[in-house]
Enzyme design. Structure first.
Site, PDB file in Angstrom:
ATOM      1  N   ASP A 458       0.814  -1.219   0.000  1.00 36.29           N
ATOM      2  CA  ASP A 458       0.000   0.000   0.000  1.00 36.29           C
ATOM      3  C   ASP A 458       0.847   1.268   0.000  1.00 36.29           C
ATOM      4  OD1 ASP A 458       0.808  -0.428   2.601  1.00 36.29           O
ATOM      5  OD2 ASP A 458      -1.141  -0.037   3.505  1.00 36.29           O
TER       6      ASP A 458
HETATM    7  C1  LAN Z   1       3.568  -0.474  10.203  1.00 40.45           C
HETATM    8  C2  LAN Z   1       3.355   0.926   9.838  1.00 40.45           C
HETATM    9  C3  LAN Z   1       2.766   1.137   8.477  1.00 40.45           C
HETATM   10  C4  LAN Z   1       1.814   0.037   8.098  1.00 40.45           C
HETATM   11  C5  LAN Z   1       0.836   0.416   6.958  1.00 40.45           C
HETATM   12  C6  LAN Z   1       1.518   0.931   5.712  1.00 40.45           C
HETATM   13  C7  LAN Z   1      -0.109   1.506   7.438  1.00 40.45           C
HETATM   14  C8  LAN Z   1      -0.002  -0.800   6.625  1.00 40.45           C
HETATM   15  O1  LAN Z   1      -1.008  -0.474   5.734  1.00 40.45           O
HETATM   16  C9  LAN Z   1       0.879  -1.974   6.251  1.00 40.45           C
HETATM   17  C10 LAN Z   1       1.803  -2.364   7.422  1.00 40.45           C
HETATM   18  C11 LAN Z   1       2.675  -1.222   7.938  1.00 40.45           C
HETATM   19  C12 LAN Z   1       3.849  -1.064   6.985  1.00 40.45           C
HETATM   20  C13 LAN Z   1       3.272  -1.504   9.317  1.00 40.45           C
HETATM   21  C14 LAN Z   1       3.630  -2.880   9.720  1.00 40.45           C
HETATM   22  C15 LAN Z   1       4.034  -3.113  11.195  1.00 40.45           C
HETATM   23  C16 LAN Z   1       4.815  -1.941  11.788  1.00 40.45           C
HETATM   24  C17 LAN Z   1       6.106  -1.772  11.010  1.00 40.45           C
HETATM   25  C18 LAN Z   1       3.927  -0.710  11.642  1.00 40.45           C
HETATM   26  C19 LAN Z   1       2.596  -0.805  12.368  1.00 40.45           C
HETATM   27  C20 LAN Z   1       4.741   0.312  12.409  1.00 40.45           C
HETATM   28  C21 LAN Z   1       5.362  -0.488  13.604  1.00 40.45           C
HETATM   29  C22 LAN Z   1       5.155  -1.977  13.291  1.00 40.45           C
HETATM   30  C23 LAN Z   1       6.348  -2.831  13.738  1.00 40.45           C
HETATM   31  C24 LAN Z   1       5.978  -4.301  13.589  1.00 40.45           C
HETATM   32  C25 LAN Z   1       6.725  -2.495  15.169  1.00 40.45           C
HETATM   33  C26 LAN Z   1       7.732  -3.388  15.772  1.00 40.45           C
HETATM   34  C27 LAN Z   1       7.046  -4.452  16.521  1.00 40.45           C
HETATM   35  C28 LAN Z   1       7.125  -5.765  16.275  1.00 40.45           C
HETATM   36  C29 LAN Z   1       6.039  -6.648  16.754  1.00 40.45           C
HETATM   37  C30 LAN Z   1       8.265  -6.377  15.560  1.00 40.45           C
END
Ligand code: LAN
Length: 729
Positions: A458
């Protein structure tokens, strides 16, 4: 100093003050690498004045004049943009805090501590302020995320972080937090990751940590449970964790560490039977209890595998392969790494392996600076190294939805934003991508920036739409040429799962049964990629937009992709009419996207049962005052839950966008929502922060502060375009 151990521990306890002088903080935007600087020298203050956005982030007064009161939604859009424009950074992107999770800051502090990295007094001071500001108002503990209830995970780790930055154990807030921790069972009742961090620090024995064997990475690729098939966040965290676990490495003992052994536990530290607590967990945070399969596997690993089969040769081989994969991750991201959990763990691996002062350690140290954020409450750690490409793409699209892209008033802002996305496109796949199991990324965009370099389905789509929209607007240059747009399309076309849906970073590589191996306890849906209506819609709308302008490029494939994707969206609709959201809260967020998907193939309220049921679902949740207010609890429970603090502008905007995309004929309801958004706008054009907006892994919430600008402006703008004669004041 008391905290210098006999052989001179460099992690000397920093001086800790009441607070820092907020007029001395600056954020540097170096091609969207965001770092905060505290200017202690008065000369430097003059040379580098505080920008409006610095002041805004820090909660300092902006003294902006009131704008003319809006007479229509379009006026409100313009006022909103007037304010939002001031937050644009020199490189063209929008920046913001990206907090919420409460387990990231302790990871960074513990990493600094065990690697003997000095913590400047101004960091220490503001970390203390942030954690004190975010302590639970009643019990003084911390939860998994800022709105959550106190847990052992949050309380044990943040308490530890406070002690490591120099807060004394007898501080009244620490006494209170400790009492809460003890009531929850003490640190032995924490989940796997808490035990990992505390074992590394030497506050616990490694025997309390369930096995994280690097040998798993030696499984052939065809084995159904092989880690390359896991969701990328899980496998990258597991990767670095397994190296440290395998080494059973512990930090050098200090007075603080010795003292923590007395503070964090209910029992006498010397008498704790560590191995017996491997599966102990506070029931309140056991969100995803370990399965009998995982428990049996752990039993087998501890009692059979480790003592009898884990030969030195095998361990060496596994550690070497894991170490190589870690190096590839560091190289592919120039040490930014996927996210702050594997980032800090890779840092520790480099410290153990390459030693202090090595290039890898110094580079990791620099990259960690990009995770820190300073706000009115203090210093926190962001969930990623920023939200740059994501928010910038939405900002551009909001202006488009309001029909203002051709207005010269916004051209400089939009031009800078376009140049930013042009600079940030990822131009090549990673080297040896099969070897390190990476998905194609050429032509894509990351969520944050190119340095991090992880394309997400996305993020590629939203950025691509923004670029196409501007480049097709008179007056804007085609900075990203056709070939590069086609690269983005080529990559997008690789993102469809067999059932038509899209996931986040990669295709689904294994089924949800892999959740049987979820050992994190506190998160759900983490082991593999799932299907997301949000991501699927973003790809559908990006492909449609491209197809409209370049009808000849891979036309058949694009049409088939869209067809299958929207069919999948229909199957994902819940019986109540909504869609479950994984990245925003919750049904409101995903239903907005799903309705847009349907509309993109011409299915709207009048001609589609799916669209109509989606609209009716949203309408049934509208509150008296015209707004929507879903609570984060919905993400955990899978049922729509109201937020106790009433209507939220961001959620109201999401619902309205969904209804307008679906051409819902209930104009009055839409008008009422628009009115609420307008009433919440401040005289200078801004909206205030309300409840948290985002989520991941079902249970952890995360802030998207720019949504209160991008989605409100988008909703108001769409309304202004669809109902040009409605005034709404
Ligand atoms: C994110 C932030 C962005 C998010 C979107 C683009 C909004 C979504 O549509 C796809 C997934 C994604 C890229 C995403 C995946 C998981 C993230 C990276 C996070 C929510 C920000 C933080 C999170 C990450 C996993 C945090 C670290 C924690 C762990 C459990 C490893």
């Amino acid at each position: 100093d008391a905290d210098y151990s006999s052989n001179g521990h460099a992690a000397k306890r920093p001086r800790i003050e009441d607070r820092t002088d907020y007029s001395r903080w600056r954020m540097r935007d170096d091609e969207s690498r965001q770092t905060w600087h505290y200017l202690e020298d008065d000369e430097a203050l003059k040379e580098w004045p505080q920008s409006i956005s610095d002041k805004y982030f820090l909660g300092l007064p902006l003294n902006l004049p009131d704008l003319p009161p809006p007479k229509s939604p379009l006026d409100a859009v313009k006022n909103g943009l007037d304010f939002f424009e001031k937050l644009q950074q020199p490189s063209g992107h929008w920046a913001c805090e990206y907090g919420g999770p409460m387990f990231l800051l302790p990871g960074v502090v513990i990493t600094w501590y065990v690697t003997k990295t000095p913590i400047p007094w101004y960091y220490a001071t503001e970390i203390k302020n942030y954690l004190f500001a975010r302590a639970h108002p009643e019990d003084g503990g911390w939860g998994l995320h800022i709105e959550g209830e106190s847990s052992v995970f949050g309380t044990a780790l943040n308490y530890t972080a406070l002690r490591l930055v120099g807060v004394e154990a007898d501080h009244p807030k620490m006494v209170k937090a400790r009492a809460t921790l003890h009531k929850l069972g003490g640190a032995t009742h924490g989940p796997h990751w808490a035990k990992f961090w505390l074992a590394l620090l030497g506050v616990m024995d490694w025997d309390i940590v369930n096995p994280v064997p690097p040998e798993l990475w030696l499984l052939p690729d065809w084995v159904p449970t092989a880690p390359w098939k896991w969701w990328i966040h899980m496998r990258q965290v597991f990767l670095a964790m397994s190296y440290v676990w395998s080494k059973k490495w512990q930090a050098e003992e200090t007075d603080t560490i010795r003292s923590l052994r007395k503070e964090l536990f209910v029992e006498d530290w010397e008498k704790i039977n560590w191995a017996s607590h491997r599966n102990t967990i506070n029931p309140g945070e056991n969100y995803h209890p370990k399965t009998w399969i995982l428990n049996s596997l752990n039993w087998f690993l501890v009692n059979v595998w480790n003592p009898y089969f884990r030969t030195n040769a095998l361990v060496d081989k596994a550690e070497a392969w894991v170490s190589e994969l870690i190096d590839m991750e560091d190289a592919n991201t120039d040490y930014s790494d996927l996210a702050p959990v594997n980032g800090v763990m890779n840092y520790i691996v480099c410290y153990i392996r390459d030693g202090p002062g090595s290039y890898s350690v110094r580079r990791h140290h620099e990259r960690i600076e990009e995770l820190l954020w300073v706000k009115d409450e203090g210093l926190l750690v962001n969930g990623t190294n920023g939200v740059q490409c994501w928010d910038t793409a939405f900002a551009i699209q909001a202006v488009m939805d309001a029909g203002l892209t051709e207005d010269p008033r916004w051209r400089p802002m939009l031009m800078k934003a376009l140049q930013y996305l042009d600079n940030q496109q990822i131009r090549e796949n990673v080297p040896d991508m099969e070897k390190c199991y990476r998905h194609p990324r050429k032509g894509g965009w990351a969520f944050s920036n190119k340095d991090q370099g992880y394309a997400v389905s996305d993020c590629v789509s939203e950025a691509l739409k923004a670029v196409i929209i501007l480049q097709r607007t008179p007056g804007f240059p085609a900075l990203v040429d056709d070939r590069r747009l086609q690269d983005a399309i080529d990559t997008l076309l690789t993102y469809q799962n067999t059932n038509g849906s899209c996931s986040s970073y990669e295709l689904q590589r294994a089924g949800p049964w892999m959740e049987a191996l979820n050992s994190a306890e506190v998160f759900g849906r983490i082991m593999v990629e799932y299907e997301y209506p949000e991501c699927t819609t973003a790809v559908v709308t990006a492909l449609s937009l491209f197809h409209k302008h370049w009808p000849d490029y891979r036309a058949k494939e694009i049409e088939r992709f869209i067809d299958r994707a929207v069919s999948w969206i229909k199957t994902a609709q819940k019986p109540e009419g909504g869609w479950y959201g994984s990245w925003g809260i919750c049904f409101t967020y995903a239903t907005m996207f799903a309705l847009e998907s349907l509309a993109s193939i011409g299915e709207t309220y009048e001609n589609s049962v799916h669209s109509r049921r989606g609209c009716e679902f949203l309408l049934s949740k509208q509150r008296e005052d015209g707004g929507w207010s879903e609570s984060y609890r919905a993400c955990e429970t899978g049922e729509y839950v109201e937020h106790p603090s009433g209507s939220q502008v961001v959620m109201t905007a999401w619902a309205l966008i969904g209804l307008m995309k679906a051409k819902c004929p209930k104009t009055e309801a839409i008008q009422k929502g628009i009115k609420l958004i307008m009433q919440r706008q401040q005289p200078n054009g801004e909206w205030f922060q309300e409840a948290i907006e985002g989520v991941f892994n079902k249970s952890c919430m995360i802030s998207y502060p720019n949504y209160k600008f991008t989605f409100t402006i988008k909703a108001l703008g769409m309304f202004a375009k669809q109902y040009p004669d409605e005034k709404v004041i």
